[in-house]
Design a protein around this motif. Structure first.
Motif, PDB file in Angstrom:
ATOM      1  N   LEU A  80      -3.703 -27.113   1.780  1.00  0.00           N
ATOM      2  CA  LEU A  80      -3.786 -26.741   0.028  1.00  0.00           C
ATOM      3  C   LEU A  80      -4.805 -27.582  -0.371  1.00  0.00           C
ATOM      4  CD1 LEU A  80       0.122 -27.540   0.600  1.00  0.00           C
ATOM      5  CD2 LEU A  80      -1.230 -25.318  -0.447  1.00  0.00           C
ATOM      6  N   LEU A  81      -5.682 -27.766  -1.396  1.00  0.00           N
ATOM      7  CA  LEU A  81      -6.546 -28.298  -2.286  1.00  0.00           C
ATOM      8  C   LEU A  81      -5.314 -28.228  -3.404  1.00  0.00           C
ATOM      9  CD1 LEU A  81      -9.602 -28.298  -0.999  1.00  0.00           C
ATOM     10  CD2 LEU A  81      -7.491 -30.011  -0.377  1.00  0.00           C
ATOM     11  N   ILE A  82      -5.892 -29.161  -4.670  1.00  0.00           N
ATOM     12  CA  ILE A  82      -5.509 -29.541  -6.049  1.00  0.00           C
ATOM     13  C   ILE A  82      -6.891 -29.425  -6.543  1.00  0.00           C
ATOM     14  CG2 ILE A  82      -4.176 -30.032  -8.135  1.00  0.00           C
ATOM     15  CD1 ILE A  82      -1.894 -31.121  -5.762  1.00  0.00           C
ATOM     16  N   CYS A  83      -6.154 -29.022  -7.413  1.00  0.00           N
ATOM     17  CA  CYS A  83      -7.701 -28.722  -8.861  1.00  0.00           C
ATOM     18  C   CYS A  83      -9.127 -29.342  -8.701  1.00  0.00           C
ATOM     19  CB  CYS A  83      -6.854 -29.931  -9.775  1.00  0.00           C
ATOM     20  SG  CYS A  83      -7.555 -29.459 -12.477  1.00  0.00           S
ATOM     21  N   TRP A  84      -8.831 -30.998  -9.333  1.00  0.00           N
ATOM     22  CA  TRP A  84     -10.474 -31.752  -9.005  1.00  0.00           C
ATOM     23  C   TRP A  84     -11.447 -31.529  -7.778  1.00  0.00           C
ATOM     24  CZ3 TRP A  84     -14.635 -31.575 -11.821  1.00  0.00           C
ATOM     25  CH2 TRP A  84     -15.120 -32.730 -11.621  1.00  0.00           C
ATOM     26  N   ASP A  85      -9.501 -31.293  -6.667  1.00  0.00           N
ATOM     27  CA  ASP A  85     -10.712 -31.557  -4.716  1.00  0.00           C
ATOM     28  C   ASP A  85     -11.332 -30.635  -4.879  1.00  0.00           C
ATOM     29  OD1 ASP A  85      -8.648 -33.383  -3.816  1.00  0.00           O
ATOM     30  OD2 ASP A  85      -6.454 -31.792  -3.496  1.00  0.00           O
ATOM     31  N   LEU A  86     -10.986 -29.699  -5.698  1.00  0.00           N
ATOM     32  CA  LEU A  86     -12.677 -28.470  -5.814  1.00  0.00           C
ATOM     33  C   LEU A  86     -13.696 -28.788  -6.231  1.00  0.00           C
ATOM     34  CD1 LEU A  86     -12.660 -25.299  -5.935  1.00  0.00           C
ATOM     35  CD2 LEU A  86     -13.541 -25.317  -7.957  1.00  0.00           C
ATOM     36  N   ALA A  87     -14.079 -29.777  -6.328  1.00  0.00           N
ATOM     37  CA  ALA A  87     -15.497 -30.802  -6.815  1.00  0.00           C
ATOM     38  C   ALA A  87     -15.951 -31.064  -5.351  1.00  0.00           C
ATOM     39  CB  ALA A  87     -15.691 -31.403  -8.133  1.00  0.00           C
ATOM     40  N   PHE A  88     -15.457 -31.511  -4.210  1.00  0.00           N
ATOM     41  CA  PHE A  88     -15.243 -32.120  -3.138  1.00  0.00           C
ATOM     42  C   PHE A  88     -15.765 -31.111  -1.980  1.00  0.00           C
ATOM     43  CE2 PHE A  88     -13.963 -35.335  -6.073  1.00  0.00           C
ATOM     44  CZ  PHE A  88     -14.431 -36.288  -6.490  1.00  0.00           C
ATOM     45  N   PRO A  89     -16.988 -30.702  -1.400  1.00  0.00           N
ATOM     46  CA  PRO A  89     -17.098 -30.103  -0.239  1.00  0.00           C
ATOM     47  C   PRO A  89     -16.129 -30.979   0.349  1.00  0.00           C
ATOM     48  CG  PRO A  89     -19.071 -30.466  -0.930  1.00  0.00           C
ATOM     49  CD  PRO A  89     -17.474 -31.781  -1.990  1.00  0.00           C
ATOM     50  N   GLU A  90     -16.071 -32.405   0.787  1.00  0.00           N
ATOM     51  CA  GLU A  90     -15.469 -32.576   2.046  1.00  0.00           C
ATOM     52  C   GLU A  90     -14.332 -32.818   2.345  1.00  0.00           C
ATOM     53  OE1 GLU A  90     -18.438 -35.619  -0.520  1.00  0.00           O
ATOM     54  OE2 GLU A  90     -17.208 -34.597  -0.545  1.00  0.00           O
ATOM     55  N   ALA A  91     -13.263 -32.313   1.546  1.00  0.00           N
ATOM     56  CA  ALA A  91     -12.301 -31.996   1.483  1.00  0.00           C
ATOM     57  C   ALA A  91     -12.130 -30.398   2.205  1.00  0.00           C
ATOM     58  CB  ALA A  91     -11.197 -31.544   0.037  1.00  0.00           C
ATOM     59  N   PHE A  92     -12.864 -29.781   1.606  1.00  0.00           N
ATOM     60  CA  PHE A  92     -12.616 -28.271   2.407  1.00  0.00           C
ATOM     61  C   PHE A  92     -13.818 -28.701   3.578  1.00  0.00           C
ATOM     62  CE2 PHE A  92     -13.044 -27.089  -1.982  1.00  0.00           C
ATOM     63  CZ  PHE A  92     -12.483 -25.770  -1.823  1.00  0.00           C
ATOM     64  N   ARG A  93     -14.239 -29.162   4.043  1.00  0.00           N
ATOM     65  CA  ARG A  93     -14.912 -29.863   5.760  1.00  0.00           C
ATOM     66  C   ARG A  93     -13.823 -29.844   6.605  1.00  0.00           C
ATOM     67  NH1 ARG A  93     -18.932 -26.538   5.587  1.00  0.00           N
ATOM     68  NH2 ARG A  93     -20.607 -26.989   5.923  1.00  0.00           N
ATOM     69  N   GLU A  94     -13.133 -30.850   5.959  1.00  0.00           N
ATOM     70  CA  GLU A  94     -11.816 -31.448   7.305  1.00  0.00           C
ATOM     71  C   GLU A  94     -11.185 -30.192   7.099  1.00  0.00           C
ATOM     72  OE1 GLU A  94      -9.411 -35.757   7.401  1.00  0.00           O
ATOM     73  OE2 GLU A  94     -10.021 -35.147   5.865  1.00  0.00           O
TER      74      GLU A  94
END
Length: 299
Positions: A150-164
């Motif tokens: 799960l991510l939320i909104c502005w998290d979309l701008a951070f590829p690091e979140a997806f990678r983790e």
């Protein structure tokens, strides 16, 4: 044969502070989705309250909306459908702490909560009202549809979140969102009034390709009345490698039912080998996958 999951993208128009009305419309969409065989329904961020933090009644609406988590659990169990109920604003659990947390949940088809995520990357106007999950790691979890993050909104701008999340095995990433076309300055808007739509158009599918994952992006929509303008970007969609944007909506309130073929993700990984490379010893971006303590885990 890899499974094919039918998913409902519920692009709701959140009326400000109208918690009961917003829930009633969300429930109607979810019931329709279940009747059409969907395994998962996803709602937008702030779908129960909208985002009006300076309204004197906002705190009371947030307190009211917290009780709706159990309603969604009961609904999921009744209809045998998984639900990501957008986000729900909750008060900090500590006594004397009046800060607010923006929380996304994954509710399984038996009504149990399988995943919980507190928004990490706060948009600029949120920072004086909300508390970030800061250095807590992004974690995926197992569901009837596979391993999900799960991510939320502005998290979309951070590829690091997806990678983790990918490093933790996520195949599907759900992103409830409250994204406007006018969240930028007047100068930014003057450069391109559709600049935020361009941001989303450029980013959602890129995240799917670069992570060989499915991105279930569900944004708030505008009024359903034909011809009425809205500031909401809408554009809810399923971002998929190879396929691009699947089932993309416009700006108005509505629901898009999409089919997520898990075999597409297998084919993408066979072609791009992103996950395979990430698992190799000596992976040159290994610091982005450090899930332990220390400065390198601050994603």
């Amino acid at each position: 044969m890899a499974p094919v999951h039918k998913i409902a993208l519920v692009q709701l128009h959140p009326r400000a502070l109208a918690v009961q009305d917003n829930y009633a419309r969300a429930e109607a969409f979810i019931r329709d989705a279940a009747a059409k065989g969907c395994a998962l329904a996803v709602l937008p961020e702030y779908h129960l309250t909208s985002w009006v933090p300076d309204d004197p009644n906002f705190g009371a609406a947030c307190a009211e909306s917290a009780s709706y988590l159990q309603k969604y659990q009961s609904l999921a169990k009744e209809l045998s459908i998984c639900i990501v109920p957008g986000t729900i604003i909750e008060e900090a659990p500590k006594d004397g702490d009046d800060s607010l947390h923006n929380i996304a949940y994954f509710i399984s088809s038996d009504g149990s909560i399988l995943g919980r995520y507190q928004k990490k990357n706060l948009w600029i106007t949120e920072r004086k009202h909300l508390v970030s999950s800061a250095h807590e790691p992004h974690q995926a979890f197992d569901t009837p549809l596979g391993r999900i993050g799960l991510l939320i909104c502005w998290d979309l701008a951070f590829p690091e979140a997806f990678r983790e999340l990918i490093s933790d095995g996520a195949d599907i990433i759900c992103v409830p969102t409250f994204w406007s076309l006018k969240d930028v300055s007047d100068e930014g808007y003057a450069l391109n009034k559709n600049g935020e739509a361009l941001f989303l158009q450029s980013t959602i599918v890129s995240r799917a390709f670069e992570n060989t994952c499915a991105v279930v992006f569900v944004n708030a929509g505008g009024p359903p009345e034909r011809g009425e303008e809205t500031a909401f970007a809408g554009m809810s969609q399923l971002g998929m490698p190879h396929l691009g944007a699947v089932g993309k909506l416009g700006q108005a309130e509505g629901m898009s039912i999409v089919e997520l073929d898990m075999d597409v993700l297998r084919i993408a990984e066979d072609n791009y080998k992103v996950r395979e490379d990430m698992q190799k010893e000596g992976w040159h971006y290994a610091f982005t996958q450090d899930r332990g303590s220390g400065s390198n885990s601050k994603l």
